[in-house]
Design an enzyme around this catalytic site. Structure first.
Site, PDB file in Angstrom:
ATOM      1  N   ARG A   8      -6.662  -7.933  -9.475  1.00  0.00           N
ATOM      2  CA  ARG A   8      -7.309  -9.227  -9.731  1.00  0.00           C
ATOM      3  C   ARG A   8      -8.766  -8.992 -10.067  1.00  0.00           C
ATOM      4  O   ARG A   8      -9.256  -7.874  -9.997  1.00  0.00           O
ATOM      5  CB  ARG A   8      -7.234 -10.067  -8.458  1.00  0.00           C
ATOM      6  CG  ARG A   8      -7.872  -9.313  -7.301  1.00  0.00           C
ATOM      7  CD  ARG A   8      -8.071 -10.129  -6.059  1.00  0.00           C
ATOM      8  NE  ARG A   8      -8.250  -9.280  -4.902  1.00  0.00           N
ATOM      9  CZ  ARG A   8      -9.387  -8.733  -4.519  1.00  0.00           C
ATOM     10  NH1 ARG A   8     -10.487  -8.931  -5.234  1.00  0.00           N
ATOM     11  NH2 ARG A   8      -9.455  -7.983  -3.452  1.00  0.00           N
ATOM     12  N   LYS A  12       0.818  -1.218   0.000  1.00  0.00           N
ATOM     13  CA  LYS A  12       0.000   0.000   0.000  1.00  0.00           C
ATOM     14  C   LYS A  12       0.853   1.269   0.000  1.00  0.00           C
ATOM     15  O   LYS A  12       0.458   2.285  -0.588  1.00  0.00           O
ATOM     16  CB  LYS A  12      -0.964  -0.003   1.195  1.00  0.00           C
ATOM     17  CG  LYS A  12      -2.113  -1.015   1.061  1.00  0.00           C
ATOM     18  CD  LYS A  12      -3.078  -0.915   2.219  1.00  0.00           C
ATOM     19  CE  LYS A  12      -4.004  -2.102   2.342  1.00  0.00           C
ATOM     20  NZ  LYS A  12      -5.155  -2.093   1.429  1.00  0.00           N
TER      21      LYS A  12
HETATM   22  P1  ADP Z   1      -8.187  -3.798   1.979  1.00  0.00           P
HETATM   23  O1  ADP Z   1      -6.897  -3.935   1.230  1.00  0.00           O
HETATM   24  O2  ADP Z   1      -8.254  -4.656   3.173  1.00  0.00           O
HETATM   25  O3  ADP Z   1      -9.381  -3.865   1.075  1.00  0.00           O
HETATM   26  P2  ADP Z   1      -8.585  -0.917   1.974  1.00  0.00           P
HETATM   27  O4  ADP Z   1      -7.460   0.025   2.124  1.00  0.00           O
HETATM   28  O5  ADP Z   1      -9.159  -1.104   0.625  1.00  0.00           O
HETATM   29  O6  ADP Z   1      -8.141  -2.312   2.579  1.00  0.00           O
HETATM   30  O7  ADP Z   1      -9.757  -0.493   2.984  1.00  0.00           O
HETATM   31  C1  ADP Z   1     -10.871  -1.333   3.211  1.00  0.00           C
HETATM   32  C2  ADP Z   1     -12.013  -0.526   3.815  1.00  0.00           C
HETATM   33  O8  ADP Z   1     -11.585   0.123   5.032  1.00  0.00           O
HETATM   34  C3  ADP Z   1     -12.532   0.609   2.950  1.00  0.00           C
HETATM   35  O9  ADP Z   1     -13.507   0.182   2.029  1.00  0.00           O
HETATM   36  C4  ADP Z   1     -13.097   1.566   3.984  1.00  0.00           C
HETATM   37  O10 ADP Z   1     -14.378   1.149   4.413  1.00  0.00           O
HETATM   38  C5  ADP Z   1     -12.132   1.425   5.140  1.00  0.00           C
HETATM   39  N1  ADP Z   1     -11.044   2.420   5.064  1.00  0.00           N
HETATM   40  C6  ADP Z   1      -9.796   2.210   4.636  1.00  0.00           C
HETATM   41  N2  ADP Z   1      -9.037   3.320   4.711  1.00  0.00           N
HETATM   42  C7  ADP Z   1      -9.824   4.280   5.206  1.00  0.00           C
HETATM   43  C8  ADP Z   1      -9.642   5.669   5.525  1.00  0.00           C
HETATM   44  N3  ADP Z   1      -8.468   6.282   5.355  1.00  0.00           N
HETATM   45  N4  ADP Z   1     -10.698   6.352   6.016  1.00  0.00           N
HETATM   46  C9  ADP Z   1     -11.891   5.744   6.196  1.00  0.00           C
HETATM   47  N5  ADP Z   1     -12.124   4.457   5.930  1.00  0.00           N
HETATM   48  C10 ADP Z   1     -11.118   3.708   5.435  1.00  0.00           C
END
Ligand code: ADP
Ligand code: ADP
Ligand code: MG
Length: 480
Positions: A294, A115
């Site tokens: 993916r 990330k």
């Molecule tokens: P993963 O790789 O586990 O999918 P993500 O970074 O895509 O992780 O985040 C998954 C979920 O977590 C998002 O859909 C959101 O609901 C929440 N989330 C992640 N980062 C943030 C943030 N900076 N602020 C608010 N919610 C967040």
């Protein structure tokens, strides 16, 4: 000799991919671990290779997957989602073994799977994102860096596993005390889950919508998008309900987000299908979150509104074809909703119900209805794997029509044996906010009445239980 493609996955997604392979008149090779020996993906495949007792460890074993491909003469591997799908080492092992990996290159998977690296690439390309740190240093120094960031940007903040995925390894911290307490726990958790204890911290977007864009790129450098999806309805940062296109976005904003997604894909030399995820705040500011390298669980809603078979396209591109359509050829129309029907008890914190036998299974059908499942009556759900039983995706011209159709399908859907998420979704389709398309990622926390229902309260379910009891009387296999 026919072309063979190995599907390195199980459950509904294995079936989904096998169907696309067979429609292309190729042969599908399934792999399975012992607990899956009664799974449908083995029976619909042209051949199946047993790779071990698992559970999970053999589906995650790159050497075994590659050997299964070599042994069966498969020229390509589709990884599905989960398991090895975002492990650059599988893509790399394929490249080394002369097997086609159906997805982006190992290099792209590696860069975007981290990330912090992904954020750096996007920042360089001018893609908007929330403020965040690089990987925090080891030990107390890292904690001091996080505290300094908090001092500068304020709470709330998200402590995230750099190698995280699937909603795991994310912790919200609201003050210095939280940060102090969660910091080491987060590191330990990240190490256990992802074999990498790197964490970083970023600003929380308060009550955001999760908006993502499906992109497809071929090796000639052409990248197109298939519009947006809203995946805000989540439990534990994991999606439950997905909608295409994202609701309540002006056409201008949707176009801008989609253009940004294409830019993000190009900035990382992306090829094949992928998803660019964003958070959207209440002032319509959007921020890059990550790229999933993916096929996504929720690709079905996009297929419904775009009329494009994403898996078929993935295979064609991986086998060397170029995209046959340009952006202008892609017409999105109508609305689609997918609900993940899981063997889980929503009332008990979505506790998995694995190990139970499905005593009655009756699914809905008709216009605008699509089912992607792998269960059948009499099937015992292996407790070793995730709890997704079937994805119900409905399509309609208008949003209202789509919600009406979803409601009709859920009312007619009978799964007896395990508890499922169906009664929860029945409450959802009756909720005024849902019907108005008003939801963000805190929807479940703010709508507790969704959890108020009686188990098997509908007429259909009562009937199902009755049938199940009669059917199984004397066989002694009915799991209440
Ligand atoms: P993963 O790789 O586990 O999918 P993500 O970074 O895509 O992780 O985040 C998954 C979920 O977590 C998002 O859909 C959101 O609901 C929440 N989330 C992640 N980062 C943030 C943030 N900076 N602020 C608010 N919610 C967040
Ligand atoms: P063909 O006639 O080449 O088999 P179809 O007309 O069946 O192709 O293609 C329709 C579906 O297959 C669409 O869903 C489209 O996305 C996908 N598809 C076909 N050819 C390609 C290609 N060259 N590149 C990407 N997708 C393709
Ligand atoms: Mg994500």
């Amino acid at each position: 000799m026919s072309i063979k493609i190995l599907v390195a996955n199980r459950g509904e997604i294995a079936l989904r991919i096998i169907r696309a392979i067979q429609e292309l008149n190729y042969e599908a090779v399934a792999i399975y671990e012992t607990p899956d020996h009664e799974s449908r993906h083995i029976r619909i495949a042209n051949e199946a290779v047993w790779i071990g007792d698992g559970p999970r460890s053999d589906y995650l074993n790159i050497e075994k997957v590659i050997n299964a491909a070599k042994h069966s003469g498969a020229i390509a591997i589709h990884p599905g989602y989960g398991f090895l799908a975002e492990n650059p080492l599988l893509a790399e092992a394929c490249e080394d073994a002369g097997i086609i990996f159906i997805g982006p290159s190992s290099d792209v998977i590696k860069k975007l799977g981290n990330k912090v690296t992904a954020r750096q690439i996007m920042a360089d390309a001018g893609i908007p994102m929330v403020p965040g740190t690089k990987n925090l240093s080891q030990g107390d120094e890292g904690k001091q860096e996080a505290l300094a960031f908090a001092e500068e940007y304020g709470y709330p903040l998200m402590l995230k596993a750099t190698a995280g995925g699937g909603g795991r390894g994310i912790r919200r911290v609201d003050n210095d005390k939280d940060l102090d307490e969660q910091y080491l726990v987060a590191r330990k958790e990240a190490l256990a889950a992802f074999n990498d204890d790197s964490v970083y911290i970023e600003k929380v977007v308060v009550n955001p919508k999760h908006v993502e864009v499906q992109i497809i790129a071929d090796k000639s450098g052409k990248t197109v998008h298939l519009g947006t999806r809203d995946c805000s309805i989540q439990r534990r940062n994991q999606k439950l309900v997905e909608i295409a296109p994202a609701f309540h976005l002006s056409q201008e904003l949707a176009d801008e987000i989609c253009q940004t997604a294409v830019k993000a894909a190009n900035a990382s030399n992306y090829t094949n299908a992928g998803t660019v995820e964003f958070l959207l705040d209440s002032d319509n500011n959007y921020y890059f979150m990550e790229i999933n390298t993916r096929l996504q669980v929720e690709h079905t809603v996009t297929e419904m509104i775009a009329g494009i078979d994403i898996v078929r396209t993935q295979i064609k591109l991986a086998l060397g074809k170029e995209l046959i359509f340009d952006q202008k050829d892609i017409m999105l129309r109508g609305h689609a909703i997918e609900v993940r029907i899981n063997a889980e008890d929503p009332k008990n914190n979505f506790m998995p119900e694995g190990g139970k036998t499905i005593s009655v299974y009756r699914s809905p059908g008709g216009y605008g209805v699509r089912l992607d499942g792998f269960c059948y009556q009499g099937f015992t759900i292996p407790e070793e794997y995730d709890s997704l039983l079937v994805k119900l995706t409905v399509f309609g011209w208008s949003w209202n029509e789509t919600v009406d159709r979803l409601k009709r399908c859920l009312t007619n859907f009978v799964i007896a044996g395990p508890k499922t998420t169906i009664p929860f979704y029945l409450n959802l389709v009756n909720d005024p906010d849902f019907k108005d398309g008003e939801f963000n990622t805190s929807y479940l926390d703010t709508h507790e009445h969704l959890f108020n229902y009686e188990e098997h309260s509908s007429e259909a379910n009562k009937l199902a239980r009755l049938i199940a009891e009669i059917h199984h009387k004397g066989k002694n296999t009915y799991a209440a």
